[in-house]
Design an enzyme around this catalytic site. Structure first.
Site, mmCIF file in Angstrom:
data_model
loop_
_atom_site.group_PDB
_atom_site.id
_atom_site.type_symbol
_atom_site.label_atom_id
_atom_site.label_comp_id
_atom_site.label_asym_id
_atom_site.label_seq_id
_atom_site.Cartn_x
_atom_site.Cartn_y
_atom_site.Cartn_z
ATOM 1 N N SER A 131 -34.810 48.787 -79.332
ATOM 2 C CA SER A 131 -33.973 49.248 -78.675
ATOM 3 C C SER A 131 -34.684 50.131 -77.367
ATOM 4 O O SER A 131 -33.970 51.025 -76.728
ATOM 5 C CB SER A 131 -32.912 50.186 -79.272
ATOM 6 O OG SER A 131 -33.730 51.205 -79.877
ATOM 7 N N GLY A 132 -36.050 50.071 -77.565
ATOM 8 C CA GLY A 132 -36.808 50.569 -76.392
ATOM 9 C C GLY A 132 -37.144 51.790 -76.589
ATOM 10 O O GLY A 132 -37.779 52.142 -77.733
ATOM 11 N N ALA A 133 -37.612 52.674 -75.629
ATOM 12 C CA ALA A 133 -38.263 54.163 -75.751
ATOM 13 C C ALA A 133 -37.332 54.854 -76.601
ATOM 14 O O ALA A 133 -36.183 55.195 -76.226
ATOM 15 C CB ALA A 133 -38.666 54.690 -74.364
ATOM 16 N N ASP A 134 -38.114 55.467 -77.522
ATOM 17 C CA ASP A 134 -37.034 56.300 -78.523
ATOM 18 C C ASP A 134 -36.849 57.580 -77.856
ATOM 19 O O ASP A 134 -37.824 58.404 -77.267
ATOM 20 C CB ASP A 134 -37.993 56.627 -79.686
ATOM 21 C CG ASP A 134 -37.054 57.415 -80.799
ATOM 22 O OD1 ASP A 134 -35.963 57.937 -80.472
ATOM 23 O OD2 ASP A 134 -37.481 57.461 -81.802
ATOM 24 N N PHE A 135 -35.520 57.933 -77.370
ATOM 25 C CA PHE A 135 -35.132 59.489 -76.856
ATOM 26 C C PHE A 135 -35.846 60.441 -77.410
ATOM 27 O O PHE A 135 -36.316 61.367 -76.686
ATOM 28 C CB PHE A 135 -33.741 59.549 -76.736
ATOM 29 C CG PHE A 135 -33.541 60.893 -76.196
ATOM 30 C CD1 PHE A 135 -33.884 61.029 -75.045
ATOM 31 C CD2 PHE A 135 -32.886 61.647 -76.866
ATOM 32 C CE1 PHE A 135 -33.422 62.418 -74.410
ATOM 33 C CE2 PHE A 135 -32.513 63.057 -76.525
ATOM 34 C CZ PHE A 135 -33.115 63.349 -75.043
ATOM 35 N N GLU A 171 -40.846 48.589 -64.636
ATOM 36 C CA GLU A 171 -41.962 48.690 -65.613
ATOM 37 C C GLU A 171 -42.503 47.667 -66.475
ATOM 38 O O GLU A 171 -41.631 46.879 -66.454
ATOM 39 C CB GLU A 171 -41.668 50.140 -66.204
ATOM 40 C CG GLU A 171 -40.885 50.077 -67.357
ATOM 41 C CD GLU A 171 -40.517 51.578 -68.192
ATOM 42 O OE1 GLU A 171 -40.574 52.601 -67.338
ATOM 43 O OE2 GLU A 171 -40.463 51.509 -69.336
#
Lengths: 279, 279, 279, 279, 279, 279
Positions: free
Chosen positions: F67-71, F157
């Site tokens: 799910s991408g970069a962890d908040f 990016e």
């Protein structure tokens, strides 16, 4: 010009079409830490945004233009136990790659004409930034540029992979980079790297800075300054791709050396005088 | 270093971080045949693979560095009735294109720092290889490079289309290439092509070779040699695409001239002294 | 059209603005030896020079367009004791590098519009040349292209490093090249590689060739043909540098594999039916 | 050579392998109007097509090579009420962009070797064309090149964005372009821009032109001239993409300045002697 | 938005982040003269400078998006006796090269996201501009793009040399350009050239324009619009050099055809219905 | 494989010619923090150095690929008071630029064939890395890639500026990037981005991973694996320069947005469910 913090080693001011950035730590030979290089980049952004600025002028003070990366800063990065890094890679990404890719980019894409007043020797990353300037004036024939990458266990940084062969010729760049030789005044002069030598005695960097600025003021008189920015934009398009490409390649190549530990070992030998720059 | 045959005109040896290749046929002015150029390329591959090697050093012997392609070799290609070629194109592909595209590539992509000890004049393909070296030292001011393509009915080869304008300037390259003029010591020196002149009298190529090697040994002392290869890799990325592109373009353009027959006619005039190199 | 020898596997003729080259060895699946590829290049030069020619049309005959490099030719190169090579490098330079760099170049720089009438499968170097054509028509949905480099111990050749990703997409090129998968009709069609499928039954390559030519004749009616060459010149400038660069890189990379001996071993397994092309 | 009109300021003639173009309006310092630049381009096309021509030689007459764009021509463009333009953009497209993009292209893609006999100073667009020549000879040390873009409210034109950094070095190009400084003899000479200085007194441009031509005749004796064109084609491939790119960028960037009106204001100050070129 | 004249065929307005440019001459199939193309370029500059604009939206009206260059305009250029041109080259530089190099550049370097609402067919230069848009929506499956260069005695213009192979694949571009075939809806759709088809009946271009704009408004809701411009700037860097290069090459190549007279002959046949576009 | 720390979200193992990297935090949808991306890069280096490895295979587990970069990681960077940064620039250089430039580079220059087993959706930086893989297999038609840069106040990016237009076409890339639209299965499939869909039900990522690996094993049987690496090296040369250039441009452009604060605001809205990814 709001919103930028102060830095005790670097001052800036606007003077008509000139944005002046000055290194003001002569007692330390204007050695710079990582944060100082970042600050330089931030000042370039400030100059970029100011519509009254056409020329960004780099000045220094004292005997050296800048002796390069401050060993104390590097030791600090190494010894700092308050920050825990997941790995050596993480540490050097934060402490080396990050700032280098940023400040190099700030110089590469700067939209104003970059002028360097070279009052004395410049070393390492600082010398790399001098080589990214568009125009260089020297105070006297004692100036030199030293890129001690082979001596420090590093590789070309700050765009020098591209800028040095372009400005000095390929074979000259190889001879000096491989064998850690300074680019002395004669080479700087004959190659056209230095546009004018002001031929002033060494303890007079302020006089030199003033003389350059006076001359610049008279040089731009009557010119249509937007033409200068238009020409810079066009000229920049010649090498911007090569410089952007090499910026990423250089920092990622360097990283391996930092992670392997050689540069740190050699920087600390330099700090403890076991190793010297060769001049 | 296993698996490579001997060659009576070319010797090699490893000496610490240096891989030394020496032309040893002074009585023939170190003229090279096609097979010798291929052998040079094979030696470069050998140096490439040796993890102890950081610098590949080219030396010669006697009065000339190398007088270029041996006319006898070319005549042999022409007269050899043991091989039957389907066409002129086939013949020159085998005898010219194949070796040129290979040896040029070997120099272009060599991963070690290439150093040339220029003891005397170099001509033609041999001079092209000198121009692909990263660093050149000269024995004295009698050295020159001659690219006699216009005199021989050929076109730029060995990457000279790219290397000469890069290293001497565009207009200088045109003047010398179009009118078959040698690049003499002064031009080699002022352009930075030669990094240092050892200023030794002519009959002493061995003394010169030794002096260069001694100086190199002292120059690399204390350096971190992997940095040199890291910098070479980065620097190489500047022009590798242009050189690869031109390598293919040059050999395919040259082929037409070989097939038309002009180079052969002119080489044989040269062999029979009806035609001379202009110096 | 003077001065070109005959070749029993390849015929050519001019027909108005069309220069037609036909592979005529269906009983051998139009496999080609090194000399035949060179002959193809020579025919392209002939077409290039003819001011009446605007389109160069490749046709074949029988079931296959071309099954690629003839194993017998390769075995001959290997076994031929009449020619003595100084080294494996020399042998493969003469027998592989030379012809590949030439025929690829002839296709890359051809100034007329290149049209391929794909009557059946094409393999290896022949399939590489199909991928360098500007326009491809297929006879039916049984056509495919196979690049068996991974199966034969080779690497991409004939410009396929550039042409396949450009014409099929990067991921598709990887999947097919790495795993030696044929590009089947569906992929050729969906990617736009094939402009039109003539949907004719297999034993009718002559009918197909005639049908394409008839259609071409009607397509060019009323057009200003110099415009076609002007557009070709412009379109060619898009990728000519990449193709020239890769031509040199491919042949020099391949050379290592030939010298190491793997391709020869695998070609002879193919010849003796121990190894098969995967379809 | 049929089909080209006459021009009272520019003459041409063929002389063996040389195509000679001469500026013959010394009383006006060989200032050129837009149409004259177009005429120059047309002459280059003529030379291009002539199979007997290998070298295109530019000569001038009198004290100046060419003082650049004629102010009267520009004023005419401005004041001409017979032509109605839909907008300022339209006007300057027709009067500036169109001719510049054309004549620059004619020099960039010229297939013959371009030789300039520099009898005196060249300014502006004329100096830009000198910088696109392959070889330059000077009459004496009073020659200079001036690119007064910053003084006239313009930006780099005629490919100077690329040619000046390439031929003089980046920093030298910046110093001269930004501050409107002439490139004087010493710089022209040290950079290799001038291949030979004939060292003749000033009032003798005809003697100079004759001397150059005589020397050229003797230089090409015995050479295989098709080799010269083959090498030019290869050498041209080095920078043709950069030059084509910059040609479009320069004219479109310049357009903004013309539309804003600054160049016109400054040209008329120049015409009325309120503004001077700085030397 | 001050300082821009009116044009009866083209309207513009700002609507929040959208700058809308509409062709409003449906009775003439929105054919455009040279001045109209220049006007389009000027509108793009207007949108560029407006900090509130993030998307530039091209709309048309009626049955066609634009039928291309108006023959009457071209005839006018030809027949206009009020302007005297020094040569055919001068005439076509003013009437063709100038506008083409400008409007193509305006599209190439536009800093806002370019969206085209394709209500119907587009032909020639107008179709070239559609191919320079970043995003295209179609009204229904009756849209097509036609580049009739081969039929009109011209070559690729408006960047189509680069844009068509990039967006449709190389072989598809060749097939359509060489044989003057329209890119029909299926090709536009399968290649991803059209992002969405609104599937509306033909006489409803206004409904279509409104529907697109409504959808765009809802699409951008909640987005951070400066990100869109940042991404456009980065994406633009992919092909800007190729497009600038080809812009100069295309106009200079085309010029030869205009000077030779073929396009004019064919345009007038088109005007007099002797020649037709092929669909 | 010595010297690499463990990571609880990412496992690796070697299996014959395959180096397998698996995301193993399905309960967190395999969200990754900065350090995890660095760890991925380090694993790629490990695979690079291992001479037995020919293919690097990325696997995941559970419902999402990543799910991408962890908040939480981003919030930590923001809130971490143990580290004091000299400026916002310094903070984001350490926390964003450094890791992105590194992991992107590791994927760009990886010398083994990169294969991604796409078991489910991938978002943001993770999706960018998927787009840098050479070959992608999907588990079923529920997979998608989302690049929510416009929604998060960021810009392209991880090389997506280059990879997405190359792999999906320019207009498709624009439509999805500008309007934050996921690339759904159909687009992934039709573009050739996915080479094969395994068509397995969603809760079976392990079965899928095993199936892919089994198929890979059978696919490479009989192949000469060094050919695969040789072809990868050649294929990589097509876009390596563009990717290196864009890597530096992307991180430096992004930095401005992080410093301005918009991404942080939007990430925290995402964390607190005030903002959603659009699907």
């Amino acid at each position: 010009m709001p919103g930028i913090r102060k830095n005790e080693k670097i001052r800036y001011r606007a003077a008509g079409p000139f944005f002046i950035i000055q290194l003001v730590k002569p007692e330390n030979l204007n050695a710079l830490e990582g944060e100082d290089y970042i600050y330089l980049g931030e000042l370039l952004e400030l100059a970029d945004k100011d519509p009254n600025v056409y020329f960004t002028v780099l000045q220094s003070s004292g005997r050296f233009f800048s002796s390069g990366a401050d060993f104390k800063g590097i030791a600090k990065a190494q010894g700092d136990s308050s920050v825990e890094y997941a790995s050596e890679t993480s540490k050097w990404l934060s402490n080396f790659v990050a700032r280098n890719v940023y400040v190099t980019d700030a110089f590469i894409k700067h939209s104003k004409v970059l002028i360097c007043c070279l009052n004395g020797p410049a070393i390492g990353m600082s010398a790399a930034l001098v080589a990214l300037c568009d125009i260089v004036y020297s105070m006297n024939d004692k100036v030199y540029l030293l890129y001690p990458f082979a001596n420090l266990g590093l590789v070309t940084e700050g765009g020098t992979t591209v800028s040095l062969p372009l400005k000095f010729g390929i074979n000259t760049a190889y001879e000096h980079l491989m064998f850690n030789k300074p680019f002395k005044y004669d080479t700087l002069c004959e190659s056209g790297f230095i546009s004018k030598n002001f031929n002033m005695p060494s303890p007079s960097s302020e006089t030199f800075n003033t003389a350059v600025l006076d001359e610049l003021r008279s040089k731009v008189e009557g010119l249509y300054l937007p033409s200068c920015l238009g020409m810079k934009k066009l000229l920049q398009s010649n090498h911007i791709d090569s410089l952007n490409k090499i910026n990423s390649m250089e920092v990622n190549e360097s990283l391996k050396y930092w992670v392997d530990g050689e540069p740190l070992r050699r920087f600390s030998q330099l700090g403890s005088k076991q190793r010297k720059h060769r001049l």
